[in-house]
Every structure is written in C-alpha cells, then in structure tokens.
Design an enzyme around this catalytic site. Sequence first.
Site, PDB file in Angstrom:
ATOM      1  N   GLN A 108       0.811  -1.342  -0.131  1.00  0.00           N
ATOM      2  CA  GLN A 108      -0.041  -0.011  -0.092  1.00  0.00           C
ATOM      3  C   GLN A 108       0.912   1.471   0.156  1.00  0.00           C
ATOM      4  O   GLN A 108       0.585   2.189  -0.711  1.00  0.00           O
ATOM      5  CB  GLN A 108      -0.926   0.154   1.161  1.00  0.00           C
ATOM      6  CG  GLN A 108      -2.166  -1.074   1.212  1.00  0.00           C
ATOM      7  CD  GLN A 108      -1.622  -2.312   1.965  1.00  0.00           C
ATOM      8  OE1 GLN A 108      -0.493  -2.814   2.051  1.00  0.00           O
ATOM      9  NE2 GLN A 108      -2.674  -3.102   2.365  1.00  0.00           N
ATOM     10  N   ASP A 120      -7.548   0.749  12.163  1.00  0.00           N
ATOM     11  CA  ASP A 120      -8.498  -0.108  11.549  1.00  0.00           C
ATOM     12  C   ASP A 120      -9.393  -0.143  12.655  1.00  0.00           C
ATOM     13  O   ASP A 120     -10.575  -0.268  12.445  1.00  0.00           O
ATOM     14  CB  ASP A 120      -8.058  -1.306  10.970  1.00  0.00           C
ATOM     15  CG  ASP A 120      -7.629  -1.063   9.576  1.00  0.00           C
ATOM     16  OD1 ASP A 120      -6.217  -0.787   9.575  1.00  0.00           O
ATOM     17  OD2 ASP A 120      -8.118  -1.234   8.640  1.00  0.00           O
ATOM     18  N   LYS A 155      -2.245  -1.911  10.083  1.00  0.00           N
ATOM     19  CA  LYS A 155      -1.619  -2.799   9.214  1.00  0.00           C
ATOM     20  C   LYS A 155      -0.649  -3.486   9.681  1.00  0.00           C
ATOM     21  O   LYS A 155       0.218  -2.918  10.430  1.00  0.00           O
ATOM     22  CB  LYS A 155      -1.240  -2.060   7.937  1.00  0.00           C
ATOM     23  CG  LYS A 155      -0.630  -2.840   6.683  1.00  0.00           C
ATOM     24  CD  LYS A 155      -1.242  -3.889   6.243  1.00  0.00           C
ATOM     25  CE  LYS A 155      -2.849  -3.605   5.993  1.00  0.00           C
ATOM     26  NZ  LYS A 155      -3.508  -4.745   5.849  1.00  0.00           N
TER      27      LYS A 155
HETATM   28  C1  LIG Z   1      -7.427   5.185   6.996  1.00  0.00           C
HETATM   29  S1  LIG Z   1      -7.428   3.568   7.656  1.00  0.00           S
HETATM   30  C2  LIG Z   1      -6.187   2.711   6.696  1.00  0.00           C
HETATM   31  C3  LIG Z   1      -5.845   1.606   7.444  1.00  0.00           C
HETATM   32  O1  LIG Z   1      -6.327   0.643   6.373  1.00  0.00           O
HETATM   33  C4  LIG Z   1      -5.278  -0.215   5.745  1.00  0.00           C
HETATM   34  O2  LIG Z   1      -5.596  -1.720   5.827  1.00  0.00           O
HETATM   35  P1  LIG Z   1      -6.055  -2.190   4.465  1.00  0.00           P
HETATM   36  O3  LIG Z   1      -5.199  -1.446   3.321  1.00  0.00           O
HETATM   37  O4  LIG Z   1      -5.882  -3.638   4.530  1.00  0.00           O
HETATM   38  O5  LIG Z   1      -7.585  -1.864   4.264  1.00  0.00           O
HETATM   39  C5  LIG Z   1      -4.264  -0.118   6.929  1.00  0.00           C
HETATM   40  O6  LIG Z   1      -4.334  -0.802   8.131  1.00  0.00           O
HETATM   41  C6  LIG Z   1      -4.326   1.563   6.994  1.00  0.00           C
HETATM   42  O7  LIG Z   1      -3.929   2.061   8.054  1.00  0.00           O
END
Ligand SMILES: CSC[C@H]1O[C@H](OP(=O)(O)O)[C@H](O)[C@@H]1O
EC number: 5.3.1.23
Length: 357
Positions: free
Chosen positions: A206, A247, A258
């Site tokens: 990401q 999250d 994450k």
């Molecule tokens: C603004 S919350 C973003 C948060 O979500 C991500 O997880 P994922 O990409 O698996 O949905 C990650 O934990 C980010 O910090």
Amino acid sequence: MRVAPFIATPMEFRTVWWEDETVRLIDQRKLPHTVEVVNCTDLSSVAYAIRSMQVRGAPAIGCTAAYGMALVARQSAAHSVEDLLEELRQAKAILDAQRPTAVNLAWATSRMLRRAETAASEGTTAIKTVLLAEAEAIFAEDLAMCHAIGEHGAPLIPPRGHVLTHCNAGGLATAGYGTALAPIRTAFAQGRPIHVFVDETRPFLQGARLTAWELLQAGIPQTLITDNMAAFMMQRGHIDCIIVGADRIAANGDVANKIGTYGLAVLARYHQIPFYVAAPYSTIDLATASGADIPIEERDPAEVTHIAGIAIAPHGVPAAHPAFDVTPNELVTAIITERGVLHPPFTVALRQLASQP
Ligand SMILES: CSC[C@H]1O[C@H](OP(=O)(O)O)[C@H](O)[C@@H]1O
C-alpha cells in the site's frame, strides 16, 4: 474507461462515489500504473470490491459498504417494509463479513440499517431515498473528518517535517484526503517543510503503490523505503515522528493497524520518536475492551508468496498472512481525531470523547 473525478485537485481523491444507480470506485489493485474505475451494480460486486481490496482502508470500505446498502435498497423488489429491512439485514451481514478488523465497515452498515428502521413508517420508497442520502452523508462527513484530522495533527509534526508513514492512510483509504496523510497534506499546504518516508508495506505494498502515488500527485516530497529500512532511518536520525492510520481502536487505546505497525511503535519508543495514530471517531470501538479482543484478518498466503501474480517464493511454501497487528496503547504518543488530539490515559480520553455531543 472513466477516470476517477478528483474532488477539487490532485490533493483530494474521490475514492468511491455513486453515479447512475451504481457504486463506482478506483480499483486500488491496479494503482499506481492504471487508474481504473470499477462499476459495482449489485451487492456481490460491492462485497467483492471490499474483500478483494479493490477498495481498502477502514473509512473507505465503510463508505463503500454504505453505498452498497443504498444499492440493495434501491434495487429491492420488496413489497413490504419488513421484507426490505430483512434484505438490508442480510446485506449488512454479507458486507460485514468481508473484512473483520476495520470497525468502520460494521459501523457504516449499522448506521445505514438504523436509518432504514427510523424511516420504516414512511414506507419502502422513502427508505430507498433516505438510504442514498445517508450514504452520501457518511461520505461527506468522512471527507470533513479527514480535513479536521489534518488541522489537529499538523501542529504535531516537528519543524524539520520528516514523517514516517506505514501502509496507506491517505485519500485512497478514506473518502478522500486521508487520515495519517491528512496532517502531512495540511502542513504541506501551509507551506511548512515536509518530507515523507514511505514504508512500502509488504505484502500488499500500500505504501509503495498507493501512498507514493498520492504524494506524487500532491507534489509532496518523499522517499520510498522498504519496511526493513525503517529502523535504519530512525537510528540515523532521519525520522522526526511517525503517523499511522488505524482500523480499530479499542476502549483502552490499543490500536489495530496494518501488519508492521507494532514493530514501528516498538522502534519509535526505543529511539524516543513520537508515534501518532490518526483516526476518525468511527474507528474507535468502545465495545472492544482491548486489543486482545480485536479480530485479526488472515488473508490468502498467495498475497505473501506472489507480487502482481508473480511468484517470489518456491511453489507450495507455507506462508503466514495476518493482515493487521495490535499496538499496545502504552506505545502510542497521541491519537489524532477529528474532535481533537487525545493523550494518555486513553481509557479516560476515549470515554470523554464519547461523552461529547
Ligand atoms: C485510514 S485507515 C487505513 C488503514 O487500512 C489499511 O488496511 P488495508 O489496506 O488492509 O485496508 C491500513 O491498516 C491503514 O492504516
């Protein structure tokens, strides 16, 4: 192929939107090389978009699920309110099951179901109308939340402006603008020195794919690093603070985020670097007492053994893939919300926040 409409400038993205009775969203699996729009025309395609991470990020999947609930209502052929409400309850169960860790998902579907129930006396047509309005309201509130987090968080960034981020908590993880990236965007817009050290964030990348793309669009200086460089950068004095998203934040301030976040928090404490968590109130889950009670999503090990479909490990090698970890509240310097900055003891601060109107 439609390109996602920027809300105003490349500083703000419309990650997901409603158009022509369709939920449209940027396919984040295709970034950074392709900006491709996915058209979700039914519940299963919305559920797939969340599960497959075409759309990801706690607030963004909350907004997407809200539009998904509106889609189900407006496509329903139910003749009675009770039948329509039952369809919405089933849709909520399906959407909530797609990703268990981000509380925003269930928060959004619960709010949509409550809104439908409060409109029940007005009949099925009214429910169809008010649910789209409620989904748009959730989207608009999320965008406003991001900007408020930016205003509250920007002053916390030290003068040199060297910030380490992990994963993507930017515009792509929200309705637009971001949570952890919000203080960075706001400080940059204020003309302050900013340089972002972007953790690539294995295995879904990401950081390398999404945060780097967002910062390039916004013209914000950055250096992409591999996850295993973060300690080196802290040891060499390159990092002034760390800002991550969340999250789910438990009632005691433990933070699910994450995978890899916990390790950064430990390193930050060792190197005496401020460790900030930026998250909206909708990410706070007072019904969950501590991090031990937060469900951690296990994803397909193929996301670890393959990158863009190319095997980077021997065929058949067993691989673990917890998608999140939990950072104990005692390693968190402060939690930046749209309602202000929370400092320890977080149990007290979170309860006080909940008591605000
Ligand atoms: C603004 S919350 C973003 C948060 O979500 C991500 O997880 P994922 O990409 O698996 O949905 C990650 O934990 C980010 O910090």
